[in-house]
Design an enzyme around this catalytic site. Structure first.
Site, mmCIF file in Angstrom:
data_model
loop_
_atom_site.group_PDB
_atom_site.id
_atom_site.type_symbol
_atom_site.label_atom_id
_atom_site.label_comp_id
_atom_site.label_asym_id
_atom_site.label_seq_id
_atom_site.Cartn_x
_atom_site.Cartn_y
_atom_site.Cartn_z
ATOM 1 N N SER A 1 -11.011 -6.698 -4.889
ATOM 2 C CA SER A 1 -12.325 -6.682 -5.560
ATOM 3 C C SER A 1 -12.986 -5.317 -5.403
ATOM 4 O O SER A 1 -13.940 -5.014 -6.111
ATOM 5 C CB SER A 1 -13.215 -7.801 -5.005
ATOM 6 O OG SER A 1 -13.256 -7.751 -3.594
ATOM 7 N N GLU A 2 -12.477 -4.487 -4.492
ATOM 8 C CA GLU A 2 -13.013 -3.128 -4.307
ATOM 9 C C GLU A 2 -12.242 -2.085 -5.125
ATOM 10 O O GLU A 2 -12.689 -0.950 -5.271
ATOM 11 C CB GLU A 2 -12.958 -2.725 -2.828
ATOM 12 C CG GLU A 2 -14.022 -3.407 -1.966
ATOM 13 C CD GLU A 2 -13.792 -4.899 -1.808
ATOM 14 O OE1 GLU A 2 -12.624 -5.315 -1.666
ATOM 15 O OE2 GLU A 2 -14.780 -5.655 -1.846
ATOM 16 N N ASN A 3 -11.089 -2.467 -5.660
ATOM 17 C CA ASN A 3 -10.278 -1.487 -6.397
ATOM 18 C C ASN A 3 -10.875 -1.080 -7.753
ATOM 19 O O ASN A 3 -10.428 -0.097 -8.354
ATOM 20 C CB ASN A 3 -8.839 -1.990 -6.592
ATOM 21 C CG ASN A 3 -7.991 -1.931 -5.331
ATOM 22 O OD1 ASN A 3 -7.093 -2.748 -5.134
ATOM 23 N ND2 ASN A 3 -8.258 -0.977 -4.442
ATOM 24 N N TRP A 4 -11.932 -1.783 -8.190
ATOM 25 C CA TRP A 4 -12.641 -1.348 -9.410
ATOM 26 C C TRP A 4 -13.270 0.015 -9.203
ATOM 27 O O TRP A 4 -13.626 0.691 -10.170
ATOM 28 C CB TRP A 4 -13.734 -2.353 -9.787
ATOM 29 C CG TRP A 4 -13.225 -3.720 -10.129
ATOM 30 C CD1 TRP A 4 -13.327 -4.842 -9.354
ATOM 31 C CD2 TRP A 4 -12.547 -4.135 -11.328
ATOM 32 N NE1 TRP A 4 -12.750 -5.918 -9.989
ATOM 33 C CE2 TRP A 4 -12.267 -5.513 -11.209
ATOM 34 C CE3 TRP A 4 -12.146 -3.475 -12.496
ATOM 35 C CZ2 TRP A 4 -11.605 -6.238 -12.200
ATOM 36 C CZ3 TRP A 4 -11.490 -4.210 -13.488
ATOM 37 C CH2 TRP A 4 -11.228 -5.566 -13.334
ATOM 38 N N ARG B 1 -5.079 -2.152 8.584
ATOM 39 C CA ARG B 1 -6.329 -2.877 8.351
ATOM 40 C C ARG B 1 -6.096 -3.933 7.282
ATOM 41 O O ARG B 1 -5.124 -3.890 6.540
ATOM 42 C CB ARG B 1 -7.442 -1.919 7.931
ATOM 43 C CG ARG B 1 -7.089 -1.034 6.746
ATOM 44 C CD ARG B 1 -8.261 -0.145 6.320
ATOM 45 N NE ARG B 1 -7.840 0.790 5.297
ATOM 46 C CZ ARG B 1 -7.457 2.055 5.523
ATOM 47 N NH1 ARG B 1 -7.455 2.523 6.760
ATOM 48 N NH2 ARG B 1 -7.081 2.831 4.538
ATOM 49 N N ASN C 1 1.303 3.365 -2.959
ATOM 50 C CA ASN C 1 1.821 3.788 -4.271
ATOM 51 C C ASN C 1 1.299 5.179 -4.651
ATOM 52 O O ASN C 1 2.047 6.011 -5.180
ATOM 53 C CB ASN C 1 1.390 2.814 -5.369
ATOM 54 C CG ASN C 1 2.001 1.437 -5.202
ATOM 55 O OD1 ASN C 1 2.864 1.242 -4.369
ATOM 56 N ND2 ASN C 1 1.528 0.480 -5.986
ATOM 57 N N GLY C 2 0.008 5.408 -4.389
ATOM 58 C CA GLY C 2 -0.608 6.687 -4.745
ATOM 59 C C GLY C 2 0.030 7.839 -3.969
ATOM 60 O O GLY C 2 0.356 8.891 -4.542
ATOM 61 N N ASP D 1 0.841 -1.209 0.000
ATOM 62 C CA ASP D 1 0.000 0.000 0.000
ATOM 63 C C ASP D 1 0.873 1.255 0.000
ATOM 64 O O ASP D 1 1.995 1.246 0.520
ATOM 65 C CB ASP D 1 -0.899 -0.018 1.247
ATOM 66 C CG ASP D 1 -2.098 0.910 1.089
ATOM 67 O OD1 ASP D 1 -2.341 1.413 -0.028
ATOM 68 O OD2 ASP D 1 -2.792 1.138 2.104
ATOM 69 N N ARG E 1 -0.731 8.880 -10.238
ATOM 70 C CA ARG E 1 -0.755 7.677 -9.387
ATOM 71 C C ARG E 1 -0.129 6.466 -10.076
ATOM 72 O O ARG E 1 0.499 5.617 -9.421
ATOM 73 C CB ARG E 1 -2.192 7.345 -8.971
ATOM 74 C CG ARG E 1 -2.836 8.378 -8.046
ATOM 75 C CD ARG E 1 -4.289 8.022 -7.761
ATOM 76 N NE ARG E 1 -4.400 6.710 -7.145
ATOM 77 C CZ ARG E 1 -4.250 6.476 -5.834
ATOM 78 N NH1 ARG E 1 -3.997 7.479 -5.002
ATOM 79 N NH2 ARG E 1 -4.369 5.256 -5.346
HETATM 80 C C1 IPE Z 1 -5.566 -2.762 -0.307
HETATM 81 O O1 IPE Z 1 -5.211 -1.442 -0.446
HETATM 82 C C2 IPE Z 1 -5.568 -3.450 -1.653
HETATM 83 C C3 IPE Z 1 -4.270 -3.669 -2.238
HETATM 84 C C4 IPE Z 1 -3.117 -3.421 -1.689
HETATM 85 C C5 IPE Z 1 -4.308 -4.260 -3.558
HETATM 86 P P1 IPE Z 1 -6.286 -0.279 -0.619
HETATM 87 O O2 IPE Z 1 -5.499 0.966 -0.729
HETATM 88 O O3 IPE Z 1 -7.222 -0.595 -1.738
HETATM 89 O O4 IPE Z 1 -7.100 -0.358 0.756
HETATM 90 P P2 IPE Z 1 -7.939 0.749 1.503
HETATM 91 O O5 IPE Z 1 -8.964 1.278 0.526
HETATM 92 O O6 IPE Z 1 -7.000 1.811 1.940
HETATM 93 O O7 IPE Z 1 -8.544 0.036 2.672
HETATM 94 C C1 IPE Z 2 -1.578 0.139 -3.382
HETATM 95 O O1 IPE Z 2 -1.318 1.507 -3.414
HETATM 96 C C2 IPE Z 2 -1.692 -0.462 -4.750
HETATM 97 C C3 IPE Z 2 -3.060 -0.905 -5.115
HETATM 98 C C4 IPE Z 2 -4.116 -0.863 -4.368
HETATM 99 C C5 IPE Z 2 -3.216 -1.432 -6.476
HETATM 100 P P1 IPE Z 2 -2.492 2.565 -3.429
HETATM 101 O O2 IPE Z 2 -2.833 2.880 -4.851
HETATM 102 O O3 IPE Z 2 -3.627 2.093 -2.607
HETATM 103 O O4 IPE Z 2 -1.791 3.813 -2.760
HETATM 104 P P2 IPE Z 2 -2.443 4.863 -1.753
HETATM 105 O O5 IPE Z 2 -3.033 4.091 -0.616
HETATM 106 O O6 IPE Z 2 -3.497 5.606 -2.527
HETATM 107 O O7 IPE Z 2 -1.308 5.720 -1.338
HETATM 108 MG MG MG Z 3 -4.104 2.351 -0.646
#
Ligand code: IPE
Ligand code: IPE
Ligand code: MG
Length: 258
Positions: free
Chosen positions: A81-84, A212, A37-38, A35, A48
């Site tokens: 499955s929620e990243n969509w 979490r 990367n963004g 987690d 991102r």
């Molecule tokens: C969890 O990270 C999913 C992955 C690392 C692929 P998210 O960034 O999607 O989780 P939330 O939304 O902060 O809980």
């Molecule tokens: C995790 O990094 C990668 C994926 C969920 C694919 P994020 O993209 O969730 O990065 P933040 O949490 O927005 O910094």
């Molecule tokens: Mg994240």
């Protein structure tokens, strides 16, 4: 013969001693929630997707190092499955990145004896991405080194609902055939999970300061140890992994007993 620890960790920071690691007590299965990367990209005023691209190098280092210290399974949470719910261009960019990376890395992984497996609903992925994962699984399926489990379009709740519906199907089929209903117990449910045959994770690591599960391995994490670090995923190095492993080796696991 394993590589000596000072070869695996050649330039440790002053406060970290690789010799403290007990190679006989590393987790069998390590789960990683990659987690941040963004936020890494935002700090640099980048898009991102640049953060996701930068995260690939950290994945390479994780796989190499985990393999070297003797971890047998590494599960990387790559897309939930929620990243969509993210913007379409981010989702599309991630799907392209998965396909390109998998195609580029598969031979290297194969040479290192790594076996690639996926968990999640691959059928919902764009064809090129799905095929890249399927090719990697096929190419590496006879390897007996570390197993790299890629969780892609994976959600723990989704997996449990799918398992429950399979158990119902099995019971209905038995009833129709006049056979006795199969026993529903933990082992029967586990056989219906995407992770069937993979031991539960011993350690789950999450980067970026969040604490979490975000729907990762809900059933399998029942007795996993957790380790969280503020490091953003693209900045994660083998020394951060070493810290997590040492942290883990200091834990006492009880499984409900005394
Ligand atoms: C969890 O990270 C999913 C992955 C690392 C692929 P998210 O960034 O999607 O989780 P939330 O939304 O902060 O809980
Ligand atoms: C995790 O990094 C990668 C994926 C969920 C694919 P994020 O993209 O969730 O990065 P933040 O949490 O927005 O910094
Ligand atoms: Mg994240």
């Amino acid at each position: 013969m394993r590589k000596p620890l000072h070869d695996i960790f050649p330039a440790p920071p002053a406060d970290l001693d690789p010799q403290l690691l007990d190679p006989a007590a590393v987790p069998v299965h390590l789960g990683v929630i990659m987690d941040g990367n963004g936020r890494w990209a935002r700090k640099r005023a980048l898009n991102r997707l640049n953060g996701h691209r930068a995260g690939i190098e950290a994945v390479r280092e994780l796989i190499r190092c985990a393999n070297d210290v003797g971890v047998r399974y590494v599960t990387i949470y790559s897309f939930s499955s929620e990243n969509w719910a993210r913007p379409v261009d981010e989702v599309g960019g991630l799907m392209n990145l998965f396909a390109t990376t998998m195609l580029a890395e598969v031979e290297g992984l194969h040479e290192e004896g790594v076996r690639v497996r996926t968990i999640g609903r691959l059928d919902a992925l764009p064809a090129r991405t799905r095929e890249a994962f399927e090719r990697a699984e096929l190419r590496t399926r006879d390897n007996d080194g570390m197993t790299l489990v890629v969780a892609v379009n994976y959600g723990g709740r989704d997996e449990l609902v799918h398992a429950a519906s399979q158990l119902v199907d099995q019971a209905l089929r038995a009833e129709r055939a006049g056979r006795e209903a199969p026993v529903v117990d933990a082992a029967a449910l586990e056989r219906c999970l995407h992770t069937a045959g993979i031991p539960d994770p011993d350690l789950i690591l999450r980067t970026s300061g969040e604490m979490r599960l975000s729907n990762f391995l809900l059933w399998q994490a029942a007795y996993a140890e957790f380790s969280c670090t503020d490091v953003l995923w693209p900045d994660f190095t083998r020394y951060d992994l070493l810290r997590a492993l040492l942290d883990y080796q200091g834990r006492e696991r009880r499984y409900g007993a005394v």
